[in-house]
Design an enzyme around this catalytic site. Sequence first.
Site, PDB file in Angstrom:
ATOM      1  N   ASN A 106    -109.902 -63.230  28.599  1.00 19.91           N
ATOM      2  CA  ASN A 106    -108.549 -63.789  29.456  1.00 19.91           C
ATOM      3  C   ASN A 106    -109.192 -64.460  30.462  1.00 19.91           C
ATOM      4  O   ASN A 106    -111.013 -64.025  30.695  1.00 19.91           O
ATOM      5  CB  ASN A 106    -107.776 -62.501  29.808  1.00 19.91           C
ATOM      6  CG  ASN A 106    -107.217 -62.738  31.321  1.00 19.91           C
ATOM      7  OD1 ASN A 106    -106.262 -63.566  30.973  1.00 19.91           O
ATOM      8  ND2 ASN A 106    -107.612 -61.955  32.300  1.00 19.91           N
TER       9      ASN A 106
ATOM     10  N   HIS B 179    -103.919 -69.063  38.125  1.00 17.05           N
ATOM     11  CA  HIS B 179    -103.603 -68.506  39.711  1.00 17.05           C
ATOM     12  C   HIS B 179    -103.567 -70.095  40.332  1.00 17.05           C
ATOM     13  O   HIS B 179    -104.547 -70.585  39.979  1.00 17.05           O
ATOM     14  CB  HIS B 179    -104.765 -67.528  40.543  1.00 17.05           C
ATOM     15  CG  HIS B 179    -105.019 -66.184  39.860  1.00 17.05           C
ATOM     16  ND1 HIS B 179    -103.745 -65.276  40.222  1.00 17.05           N
ATOM     17  CD2 HIS B 179    -105.906 -65.648  39.353  1.00 17.05           C
ATOM     18  CE1 HIS B 179    -104.911 -64.336  40.091  1.00 17.05           C
ATOM     19  NE2 HIS B 179    -105.737 -64.277  38.828  1.00 17.05           N
TER      20      HIS B 179
ATOM     21  N   GLU C 274    -101.993 -64.002  34.821  1.00 18.29           N
ATOM     22  CA  GLU C 274    -102.372 -63.330  36.036  1.00 18.29           C
ATOM     23  C   GLU C 274    -101.504 -64.646  36.751  1.00 18.29           C
ATOM     24  O   GLU C 274    -101.753 -65.071  38.361  1.00 18.29           O
ATOM     25  CB  GLU C 274    -103.312 -63.505  36.384  1.00 18.29           C
ATOM     26  CG  GLU C 274    -104.142 -62.844  35.720  1.00 18.29           C
ATOM     27  CD  GLU C 274    -105.541 -62.001  36.128  1.00 18.29           C
ATOM     28  OE1 GLU C 274    -106.143 -62.031  37.157  1.00 18.29           O
ATOM     29  OE2 GLU C 274    -106.300 -61.138  35.150  1.00 18.29           O
TER      30      GLU C 274
ATOM     31  N   ASP D 269     -99.478 -66.714  39.977  1.00 22.50           N
ATOM     32  CA  ASP D 269     -98.889 -66.858  41.018  1.00 22.50           C
ATOM     33  C   ASP D 269     -99.154 -68.412  41.732  1.00 22.50           C
ATOM     34  O   ASP D 269     -99.784 -69.298  41.371  1.00 22.50           O
ATOM     35  CB  ASP D 269     -99.871 -65.500  42.375  1.00 22.50           C
ATOM     36  CG  ASP D 269    -100.772 -65.664  41.709  1.00 22.50           C
ATOM     37  OD1 ASP D 269    -101.973 -66.687  41.601  1.00 22.50           O
ATOM     38  OD2 ASP D 269    -101.565 -64.401  42.828  1.00 22.50           O
TER      39      ASP D 269
HETATM   40  C1  XIL Z   1    -107.750 -58.592  41.534  1.00 19.01           C
HETATM   41  C2  XIL Z   1    -106.845 -57.988  41.915  1.00 19.01           C
HETATM   42  O1  XIL Z   1    -105.773 -58.362  42.388  1.00 19.01           O
HETATM   43  C3  XIL Z   1    -107.494 -56.449  43.468  1.00 19.01           C
HETATM   44  O2  XIL Z   1    -106.810 -56.058  44.404  1.00 19.01           O
HETATM   45  C4  XIL Z   1    -109.011 -56.431  43.490  1.00 19.01           C
HETATM   46  O3  XIL Z   1    -108.972 -56.142  44.482  1.00 19.01           O
HETATM   47  C5  XIL Z   1    -109.432 -57.166  43.085  1.00 19.01           C
HETATM   48  O4  XIL Z   1    -108.568 -57.806  41.460  1.00 19.01           O
HETATM   49  N1  XIL Z   1    -108.995 -62.428  37.794  1.00 19.01           N
HETATM   50  C6  XIL Z   1    -108.407 -61.002  37.880  1.00 19.01           C
HETATM   51  C7  XIL Z   1    -107.971 -60.041  38.728  1.00 19.01           C
HETATM   52  O5  XIL Z   1    -109.068 -60.830  36.719  1.00 19.01           O
HETATM   53  O6  XIL Z   1    -108.678 -58.331  37.693  1.00 19.01           O
HETATM   54  C8  XIL Z   1    -108.148 -59.676  39.558  1.00 19.01           C
HETATM   55  O7  XIL Z   1    -107.276 -58.981  41.160  1.00 19.01           O
HETATM   56  C9  XIL Z   1    -107.778 -61.190  39.951  1.00 19.01           C
HETATM   57  C10 XIL Z   1    -108.495 -62.557  39.708  1.00 19.01           C
END
Ligand code: XIL
Length: 354
Positions: A203, A239, A269, A271
């Site tokens: 990932n 993201h 993930e 957004d």
């Molecule tokens: C982030 C979470 O959203 C937060 O709550 C935490 O404090 C830090 O991690 N990439 C990832 C996720 O793989 O695990 C991250 O999540 C965001 C970026």
Amino acid sequence: MTKSFILGSTALWLLGIMLIAGNTVALEAKAIATLRSKAQVLKFSVGTAVRLEPLMNDATYAEILGREFNVLTAEDAMKFSATHPTRDRFDFTDADKIVNFATTHGMKVRGHTLVWERRLPRWLVEGSFSKIQVSAILKHHIQTVVGRYRGRVFAWDVINEAIDVEGVGLRQTFWSKMLGSDYIAQTLTWARDADPHAKLFYNDYGGEALGAKSDAIYDLLKSLKERGLPISGIGLQSHFVLETPPKMSDVATNMKRLAALGLEIQITEFDVRMAMPVTDKKLRDQAQIYLDYLSTCLSIANCTAFLSWGFTDKYSWVPDFLTGRGAALPFDEGYRPKPAYRAMAQALNNSGRP
Ligand code: XIL
């Protein structure tokens, strides 16, 4: 009296049937209108990351989660420091609550994450362990966590963010420094031993379209495949930034080359953050990115899941980590569906999937 009683109760009974029938129709209509039911028809997974606090304390959060999505992942509850707070003790209290919610609501679970440089406990990073000790600790960690959720977590983000930002090679992390460059192969093998049936994912972020980083990810996965290592898929974190989304034709090209390696692709993930404050125009532009991205995933047979990193702007990592940015998710802070939500529904409605 008896007659009017019978008539009266028959009328009530009929009314009851009509109400029940009406209710059933209404319920079905409501069920058909969710993202979840649309995805189900396509045998596709649509989901979100989940935080424990609102899951336990905010009824609306839990209600929408169970209604709209058929897969979830733990936003933080399965990270190393959460599940393994001291060397000799594992703690699955929070993770179990999230997995149990999924089980009760007939949802799949993605496990996130086993090997990442962040969210590591101090006992580990400050423990002055030898290479052999760190290797034994990580093996035990993977065996214990993956073993506990065997049969309940269908896919694991085994390795998270192991390629460096410029895409020139492996990122220097606690794990790579301690274990050497072949730690990825090693951890995949341990995860496979702990659950023979779970899908095992690499990932990362920034490798969604074309460029140095996605090339580096592709090369890594290709070599893992060629060596016969148990890698099932690629998690594209996704993201995105409102003003600079990736070029969708490049995303499709990248997905196709990954699929040609025999890999599954999951959006893990997603957004789309914007500079605050929100405007109608920004919400429309955001919705377009939601539509284009989910449609691109749905157009590739090997793209099997689409998860956003949270579903309501009320609980999103964006404002906490990226100052001045926010409103990245499909529901607003008051749980009202945004244009982005309707874009997801539209993409699912119009997918050409059989
Ligand atoms: C982030 C979470 O959203 C937060 O709550 C935490 O404090 C830090 O991690 N990439 C990832 C996720 O793989 O695990 C991250 O999540 C965001 C970026």
